[in-house]
Write a protein that holds these residues in place. Structure first.
Motif, PDB file in Angstrom:
ATOM      1  N   HIS A  78       0.978  -1.211  -0.017  1.00 56.66           N
ATOM      2  CA  HIS A  78       0.072   0.100  -0.090  1.00 56.66           C
ATOM      3  C   HIS A  78       0.753   1.319  -0.077  1.00 56.66           C
ATOM      4  O   HIS A  78       0.173   2.396  -0.330  1.00 56.66           O
ATOM      5  N   SER A  79       2.138   1.229   0.198  1.00 56.28           N
ATOM      6  CA  SER A  79       3.059   2.272   0.347  1.00 56.28           C
ATOM      7  C   SER A  79       4.134   2.279  -0.602  1.00 56.28           C
ATOM      8  O   SER A  79       4.416   3.065  -1.691  1.00 56.28           O
ATOM      9  N   HIS A  80       5.036   1.407  -0.291  1.00 56.52           N
ATOM     10  CA  HIS A  80       6.445   1.524  -1.066  1.00 56.52           C
ATOM     11  C   HIS A  80       6.471   0.921  -2.237  1.00 56.52           C
ATOM     12  O   HIS A  80       7.074   1.609  -3.214  1.00 56.52           O
ATOM     13  N   LYS A  83       4.811   3.676  -4.523  1.00 58.38           N
ATOM     14  CA  LYS A  83       5.781   4.795  -4.903  1.00 58.38           C
ATOM     15  C   LYS A  83       6.775   4.468  -5.977  1.00 58.38           C
ATOM     16  O   LYS A  83       7.162   5.279  -6.639  1.00 58.38           O
TER      17      LYS A  83
END
Length: 119
Positions: A78-80, A83
């Motif tokens: 969900h984040s890394h 990105k």
């Protein structure tokens, strides 16, 4: 945010490497070469105390944000990984949970400097 001519690639690369978890992800994927890896392989490979020997990076535990593999997997999903994918450094297929790294010499040079001189 991509490593193209429309953005400042230096700022993008610096933002990608500011996070310890993303640095571990990138080292792992670079060590894997052109081989795709599953999300589970990636999580197992970077969970505290695990670093591929060929990466040249000394093992160091991830900060206390990730108290379990499941928590780390969620942060990756969900984040890394989003990105890194938005920057054009990886492809992440959410259905198959396969990650593919795209060689990025500028990023690799900065990661090597950080690993050799700063960590």
């Amino acid at each position: 945010m991509t490593l193209d001519h429309q953005t400042n690639p230096t700022n993008v690369v610096l933002e990608l490497v500011t996070d310890q978890c993303r640095r571990k992800v990138l080292h792992y994927l670079i060590a894997a070469g052109n081989q795709p890896v599953t999300l589970d392989e990636l999580t197992d490979g970077i969970y505290p105390g695990k670093t591929p020997p060929e990466s040249g990076v000394q093992p160091s535990p991830l900060d206390s944000r990730y108290d379990s593999k499941e928590h780390l997997t969620l942060a990756l999903q969900h984040s890394h990984l989003p990105k890194l994918e938005a920057a054009g450094v990886i492809e992440y297929d959410t259905r198959s949970r396969i990650v593919r790294y795209h060689s990025t010499p500028r990023l690799e040079t900065l990661l090597a400097f950080i690993a050799n001189e700063l960590e």
